[in-house]
Design an enzyme around this catalytic site. Sequence first.
Site, PDB file in Angstrom:
ATOM      1  N   ASN A  58      34.709  36.906  39.286  1.00 26.15           N
ATOM      2  CA  ASN A  58      36.018  37.338  38.758  1.00 26.15           C
ATOM      3  C   ASN A  58      35.894  38.275  37.539  1.00 26.15           C
ATOM      4  O   ASN A  58      36.837  38.983  37.190  1.00 26.15           O
ATOM      5  CB  ASN A  58      36.904  36.144  38.372  1.00 26.15           C
ATOM      6  CG  ASN A  58      37.477  35.405  39.562  1.00 26.15           C
ATOM      7  OD1 ASN A  58      37.766  34.210  39.480  1.00 26.15           O
ATOM      8  ND2 ASN A  58      37.651  36.087  40.691  1.00 26.15           N
ATOM      9  N   ASN A  68      47.359  33.461  43.775  1.00 27.00           N
ATOM     10  CA  ASN A  68      48.258  33.845  42.670  1.00 27.00           C
ATOM     11  C   ASN A  68      48.667  35.310  42.773  1.00 27.00           C
ATOM     12  O   ASN A  68      49.829  35.666  42.546  1.00 27.00           O
ATOM     13  CB  ASN A  68      47.565  33.642  41.314  1.00 27.00           C
ATOM     14  CG  ASN A  68      47.319  32.190  40.997  1.00 27.00           C
ATOM     15  OD1 ASN A  68      47.816  31.310  41.692  1.00 27.00           O
ATOM     16  ND2 ASN A  68      46.549  31.928  39.964  1.00 27.00           N
ATOM     17  N   GLY A  69      47.682  36.156  43.093  1.00 26.42           N
ATOM     18  CA  GLY A  69      47.935  37.599  43.158  1.00 26.42           C
ATOM     19  C   GLY A  69      48.937  37.939  44.247  1.00 26.42           C
ATOM     20  O   GLY A  69      49.892  38.692  44.025  1.00 26.42           O
ATOM     21  N   ARG A  70      48.725  37.353  45.445  1.00 27.16           N
ATOM     22  CA  ARG A  70      49.635  37.635  46.566  1.00 27.16           C
ATOM     23  C   ARG A  70      51.028  37.074  46.296  1.00 27.16           C
ATOM     24  O   ARG A  70      52.039  37.669  46.648  1.00 27.16           O
ATOM     25  CB  ARG A  70      49.048  37.051  47.869  1.00 27.16           C
ATOM     26  CG  ARG A  70      47.966  37.935  48.470  1.00 27.16           C
ATOM     27  CD  ARG A  70      47.151  37.190  49.488  1.00 27.16           C
ATOM     28  NE  ARG A  70      46.198  36.294  48.842  1.00 27.16           N
ATOM     29  CZ  ARG A  70      45.536  35.336  49.470  1.00 27.16           C
ATOM     30  NH1 ARG A  70      45.750  35.128  50.756  1.00 27.16           N
ATOM     31  NH2 ARG A  70      44.677  34.586  48.825  1.00 27.16           N
ATOM     32  N   ASP A 124      43.935  29.433  45.042  1.00 28.10           N
ATOM     33  CA  ASP A 124      43.924  30.819  45.505  1.00 28.10           C
ATOM     34  C   ASP A 124      45.339  31.284  45.871  1.00 28.10           C
ATOM     35  O   ASP A 124      46.167  30.476  46.287  1.00 28.10           O
ATOM     36  CB  ASP A 124      42.999  30.932  46.731  1.00 28.10           C
ATOM     37  CG  ASP A 124      42.646  32.377  47.053  1.00 28.10           C
ATOM     38  OD1 ASP A 124      42.875  33.256  46.205  1.00 28.10           O
ATOM     39  OD2 ASP A 124      42.138  32.624  48.171  1.00 28.10           O
TER      40      ASP A 124
HETATM   41  C1  FPP Z   1      43.173  32.873  42.386  1.00 23.24           C
HETATM   42  O1  FPP Z   1      44.228  33.687  42.822  1.00 23.24           O
HETATM   43  C2  FPP Z   1      43.377  32.349  41.035  1.00 23.24           C
HETATM   44  C3  FPP Z   1      42.599  32.612  39.946  1.00 23.24           C
HETATM   45  C4  FPP Z   1      41.431  33.509  40.006  1.00 23.24           C
HETATM   46  C5  FPP Z   1      42.895  32.065  38.625  1.00 23.24           C
HETATM   47  C6  FPP Z   1      43.496  30.698  38.557  1.00 23.24           C
HETATM   48  C7  FPP Z   1      44.074  30.523  37.217  1.00 23.24           C
HETATM   49  C8  FPP Z   1      45.209  29.876  36.916  1.00 23.24           C
HETATM   50  C9  FPP Z   1      46.024  29.106  37.883  1.00 23.24           C
HETATM   51  C10 FPP Z   1      45.673  29.974  35.516  1.00 23.24           C
HETATM   52  C11 FPP Z   1      45.559  28.809  34.647  1.00 23.24           C
HETATM   53  C12 FPP Z   1      44.479  27.879  34.895  1.00 23.24           C
HETATM   54  C13 FPP Z   1      44.167  26.825  34.127  1.00 23.24           C
HETATM   55  C14 FPP Z   1      43.090  25.923  34.565  1.00 23.24           C
HETATM   56  C15 FPP Z   1      44.830  26.518  32.864  1.00 23.24           C
HETATM   57  P1  FPP Z   1      43.920  35.217  43.148  1.00 23.24           P
HETATM   58  O2  FPP Z   1      44.170  35.996  41.903  1.00 23.24           O
HETATM   59  O3  FPP Z   1      42.559  35.347  43.706  1.00 23.24           O
HETATM   60  O4  FPP Z   1      45.024  35.511  44.225  1.00 23.24           O
HETATM   61  P2  FPP Z   1      44.935  36.502  45.473  1.00 23.24           P
HETATM   62  O5  FPP Z   1      43.830  35.977  46.353  1.00 23.24           O
HETATM   63  O6  FPP Z   1      46.272  36.388  46.100  1.00 23.24           O
HETATM   64  O7  FPP Z   1      44.644  37.863  44.930  1.00 23.24           O
END
Ligand code: FPP
Length: 247
Positions: A69, A23-25, A21
Amino acid sequence: MNFKEQIDTKRLPQHIAIIMDGNGRWAKERGRLRVFGHENGVAAVRNTAEAAAEIGVKYITLYAFSTENWNRPKKEVDALMSLLVKTINKETETLNKNKIRLQAIGDLKSLKPDTYNELLKAIENTKSNDRMTLVLALSYSSRGEMVNAVKQIAEKAKKGDLDAEDINCDLINQHLNTHFMPDPELLIRTSGEQRISNFMLWQIAYTELYFCPKYWPDFGKEDFYKAIVDYQSRERRFGKTSEQITK
Ligand code: FPP
């Protein structure tokens, strides 16, 4: 002493589940689009898989895409799907070199055909690897998984293949997507959020939970090893008393 050296390899969790969790932030803090965060999350996936294989963990399950998602903006969903295809495609050789088997759980048929086909190809190409199994949870929701299990069991009961008395935890386990692996002993969630988000609700009944404040793209090998050291410092009682465990 670094965290890796502090691990007692004789008491390793066999299965570690991870909610990736933040990635977005991570991207937002850098003034970039969310997709940039996902792209940078791939390196953390690679590092984590490598770190787990290096010490002898047998199963790693990564929550890569939840059923919920699908409700994200189409642009982000499309970008995530193509990132998955690209990564799976690119990493199959490394998986084979490291004797890692790829598996997936979730409503895989709901994936786009190219993602689904690429995934099946990689699962097939890595199926005889026996050092570690890397499981991707894709279009996965724990409640959805349980509903499916109940449907399958009800069908069998209707056909007369089983009686209500035959229903027990083992039978339910056999009808879950995760039937091929043990329950996780440790669940890690990054980004500081402290919730489960519909992930392996049945399987984590006695799992130790570990919350790491770092965003997923910043999660490195030592962060992974730190979680294991923390896990090994805990007393797992499974409902018993401390005296019963230690005697
Ligand atoms: C959560 O961060 C992450 C995801 C929904 C996707 C995870 C995917 C990857 C790391 C890409 C590649 C994966 C593989 C297995 C090859 P979020 O987007 O919910 O972040 P946030 O909570 O900050 O918005």
